[in-house]
Scaffold this motif. Structure first.
Motif, PDB file in Angstrom:
ATOM      1  N   PHE A 193       3.675 -23.819 -52.558  1.00  0.00           N
ATOM      2  CA  PHE A 193       2.282 -24.168 -52.319  1.00  0.00           C
ATOM      3  C   PHE A 193       1.672 -23.052 -51.470  1.00  0.00           C
ATOM      4  O   PHE A 193       2.147 -22.768 -50.371  1.00  0.00           O
ATOM      5  CB  PHE A 193       2.172 -25.487 -51.557  1.00  0.00           C
ATOM      6  CG  PHE A 193       2.334 -26.720 -52.396  1.00  0.00           C
ATOM      7  CD1 PHE A 193       1.361 -27.703 -52.406  1.00  0.00           C
ATOM      8  CD2 PHE A 193       3.475 -26.916 -53.177  1.00  0.00           C
ATOM      9  CE1 PHE A 193       1.508 -28.854 -53.170  1.00  0.00           C
ATOM     10  CE2 PHE A 193       3.641 -28.058 -53.944  1.00  0.00           C
ATOM     11  CZ  PHE A 193       2.641 -29.032 -53.939  1.00  0.00           C
ATOM     12  N   TYR A 194       0.611 -22.436 -51.978  1.00  0.00           N
ATOM     13  CA  TYR A 194      -0.086 -21.385 -51.241  1.00  0.00           C
ATOM     14  C   TYR A 194      -1.404 -21.958 -50.715  1.00  0.00           C
ATOM     15  O   TYR A 194      -2.286 -22.343 -51.490  1.00  0.00           O
ATOM     16  CB  TYR A 194      -0.323 -20.179 -52.146  1.00  0.00           C
ATOM     17  CG  TYR A 194       0.975 -19.538 -52.598  1.00  0.00           C
ATOM     18  CD1 TYR A 194       1.843 -18.973 -51.664  1.00  0.00           C
ATOM     19  CD2 TYR A 194       1.346 -19.541 -53.934  1.00  0.00           C
ATOM     20  CE1 TYR A 194       3.051 -18.404 -52.065  1.00  0.00           C
ATOM     21  CE2 TYR A 194       2.556 -18.971 -54.342  1.00  0.00           C
ATOM     22  CZ  TYR A 194       3.394 -18.409 -53.399  1.00  0.00           C
ATOM     23  OH  TYR A 194       4.593 -17.855 -53.799  1.00  0.00           O
ATOM     24  N   ASN A 195      -1.511 -22.035 -49.391  1.00  0.00           N
ATOM     25  CA  ASN A 195      -2.596 -22.766 -48.745  1.00  0.00           C
ATOM     26  C   ASN A 195      -3.741 -21.856 -48.305  1.00  0.00           C
ATOM     27  O   ASN A 195      -3.507 -20.772 -47.766  1.00  0.00           O
ATOM     28  CB  ASN A 195      -2.064 -23.539 -47.534  1.00  0.00           C
ATOM     29  CG  ASN A 195      -1.089 -24.620 -47.931  1.00  0.00           C
ATOM     30  OD1 ASN A 195       0.055 -24.348 -48.261  1.00  0.00           O
ATOM     31  ND2 ASN A 195      -1.531 -25.853 -47.904  1.00  0.00           N
ATOM     32  N   TYR A 196      -4.955 -22.360 -48.493  1.00  0.00           N
ATOM     33  CA  TYR A 196      -6.184 -21.677 -48.087  1.00  0.00           C
ATOM     34  C   TYR A 196      -6.922 -22.609 -47.127  1.00  0.00           C
ATOM     35  O   TYR A 196      -7.336 -23.713 -47.517  1.00  0.00           O
ATOM     36  CB  TYR A 196      -7.065 -21.392 -49.298  1.00  0.00           C
ATOM     37  CG  TYR A 196      -6.491 -20.418 -50.298  1.00  0.00           C
ATOM     38  CD1 TYR A 196      -7.114 -19.196 -50.550  1.00  0.00           C
ATOM     39  CD2 TYR A 196      -5.335 -20.717 -51.022  1.00  0.00           C
ATOM     40  CE1 TYR A 196      -6.610 -18.300 -51.486  1.00  0.00           C
ATOM     41  CE2 TYR A 196      -4.814 -19.831 -51.951  1.00  0.00           C
ATOM     42  CZ  TYR A 196      -5.455 -18.626 -52.180  1.00  0.00           C
ATOM     43  OH  TYR A 196      -4.936 -17.738 -53.107  1.00  0.00           O
ATOM     44  N   ALA A 197      -7.107 -22.179 -45.881  1.00  0.00           N
ATOM     45  CA  ALA A 197      -7.683 -23.035 -44.844  1.00  0.00           C
ATOM     46  C   ALA A 197      -9.046 -22.510 -44.412  1.00  0.00           C
ATOM     47  O   ALA A 197      -9.163 -21.388 -43.920  1.00  0.00           O
ATOM     48  CB  ALA A 197      -6.745 -23.097 -43.642  1.00  0.00           C
ATOM     49  N   GLY A 198     -10.094 -23.320 -44.595  1.00  0.00           N
ATOM     50  CA  GLY A 198     -11.438 -22.949 -44.195  1.00  0.00           C
ATOM     51  C   GLY A 198     -11.734 -23.384 -42.768  1.00  0.00           C
ATOM     52  O   GLY A 198     -11.093 -24.295 -42.231  1.00  0.00           O
ATOM     53  N   ALA A 199     -12.748 -22.728 -42.156  1.00  0.00           N
ATOM     54  CA  ALA A 199     -13.047 -23.005 -40.748  1.00  0.00           C
ATOM     55  C   ALA A 199     -14.536 -23.033 -40.452  1.00  0.00           C
ATOM     56  O   ALA A 199     -14.948 -22.821 -39.313  1.00  0.00           O
ATOM     57  CB  ALA A 199     -12.361 -21.977 -39.855  1.00  0.00           C
ATOM     58  N   ALA A 200     -15.373 -23.332 -41.447  1.00  0.00           N
ATOM     59  CA  ALA A 200     -16.819 -23.331 -41.223  1.00  0.00           C
ATOM     60  C   ALA A 200     -17.352 -24.708 -40.853  1.00  0.00           C
ATOM     61  O   ALA A 200     -18.542 -24.982 -40.989  1.00  0.00           O
ATOM     62  CB  ALA A 200     -17.542 -22.807 -42.465  1.00  0.00           C
ATOM     63  N   GLY A 201     -16.490 -25.576 -40.380  1.00  0.00           N
ATOM     64  CA  GLY A 201     -16.920 -26.926 -40.046  1.00  0.00           C
ATOM     65  C   GLY A 201     -17.809 -26.980 -38.822  1.00  0.00           C
ATOM     66  O   GLY A 201     -17.644 -26.206 -37.880  1.00  0.00           O
ATOM     67  N   THR A 202     -18.762 -27.916 -38.850  1.00  0.00           N
ATOM     68  CA  THR A 202     -19.639 -28.112 -37.689  1.00  0.00           C
ATOM     69  C   THR A 202     -19.872 -29.593 -37.407  1.00  0.00           C
ATOM     70  O   THR A 202     -19.704 -30.048 -36.281  1.00  0.00           O
ATOM     71  CB  THR A 202     -21.006 -27.434 -37.912  1.00  0.00           C
ATOM     72  OG1 THR A 202     -21.573 -27.897 -39.150  1.00  0.00           O
ATOM     73  CG2 THR A 202     -20.865 -25.921 -37.978  1.00  0.00           C
TER      74      THR A 202
END
Length: 295
Positions: A193-202
């Motif tokens: 499993f190759y994971n992509y983690a986003g961080a634009a949360g507000t």
């Protein structure tokens, strides 16, 4: 062996080699997250992700489920798709978004070593394929790898606080402790499993620990192991440990699940959770990499 026999054999080998590869096809399966997607059984309906004309891997197929029910009931839909396109001579690349990560993880852990029918890759209106010529079965499926955008297999604190409709079984299963006990996340049947983690949360950042994409925190999107969530951030954040790239332990020593590797961490805080029905957010990076590598 005489010269004439060797010549005859050399002329036959290319044909035999081609015959051995006859019918071998690669497919790219996309499994969407919570909320409704396209029509169940219609592998060409990409309503959830975006335009069907957008390149997203070789022979792309959309694995549509109801977006609300629990994984045990919806896993059968995933198994139908895997049986259709990932058996016999055929191989699959798999892209998932959000709860699609939980669905494929559950399916591999519980059914990835079971006897699967070899099929003809010709689905009926229910999304079920008939037996291949010669029939037979095989153990599990032919899967090259899974790429997970904003994977929620580790749950979301939004489910814990009731931010979503709490009557949905899928929401109940997204409570962090529940999600992490739902199946053996380490048992991927050796599929990476190759994971992509986003961080634009507000909007919900005060609820979600560490970095987040507005729906899932890094502990889930990054495949971090353990029975509960925890805070993981980008390098330079003094208030929590770093989510590390690759399959190794995170800063502070907490491991990722087996066969899980972070290939993208959103250090610039640029990518949110949602696709926008246009292959947007963190899914855009998985789509880009699928186009480049799923051939």
């Amino acid at each position: 062996m005489g010269r004439s026999a060797r010549l005859a054999l050399s002329l036959c080998l290319p044909g035999l080699f081609a015959a051995g590869l006859a019918g071998a096809t690669n497919y790219t399966l996309w499994i969407h997250g919570r909320t409704s997607g396209g029509a169940i059984g219609d592998y060409n309906d990409f309503t959830y992700f975006g335009p069907n004309t957008t390149p997203a891997g070789v022979n792309k197929k959309s694995v549509n489920w109801d977006g609300r029910s629990g994984v045990a009931s919806q896993s059968g839909i995933v198994r139908n798709a895997l049986d259709c396109f990932c058996t016999g001579n055929n191989w699959c690349y798999i892209g998932v978004h959000s709860a699609g990560d939980m669905l494929i993880g559950y399916t591999l852990a519980n059914y990835g070593a079971t006897a699967r029918p070899r099929t003809n890759a010709q689905p009926n209106t229910a999304g079920v394929c008939g037996a291949a010529a010669g029939g037979g079965t095989q153990a599990g499926w032919n899967i090259k790898w899974v790429r997970a955008a904003a994977g929620s297999a580790g749950g979301s604190e939004l489910a814990d606080i009731g931010a979503w409709t709490t009557s949905e079984p899928m929401v109940q299963q997204h409570k962090v402790a529940t999600a992490r006990a739902l199946y053996n996340h380490n048992d991927t049947k050796n599929v990476w499993f190759y994971n992509y983690a986003g961080a634009a949360g507000t909007l919900y950042s005060f609820v979600l620990p560490g970095q987040d994409d507005e729906v899932v925190a890094y502990h889930s999107a990054g495949g971090v192991s353990g029975s509960g969530g925890s805070s993981f951030c980008n390098p330079g954040d003094w208030f929590c440990n770093d989510l590390t790239l690759g399959p190794g332990p995170n800063q502070g020593g907490r491991a990722k699940w087996s066969f899980h590797s972070v290939v993208f961490r959103d250090d610039g805080e640029d990518y949110g959770h949602y696709t926008g029905r246009n292959w947007g957010g963190i899914t855009s990076l998985v789509r880009r990499d699928m186009e480049a590598t799923a051939q």
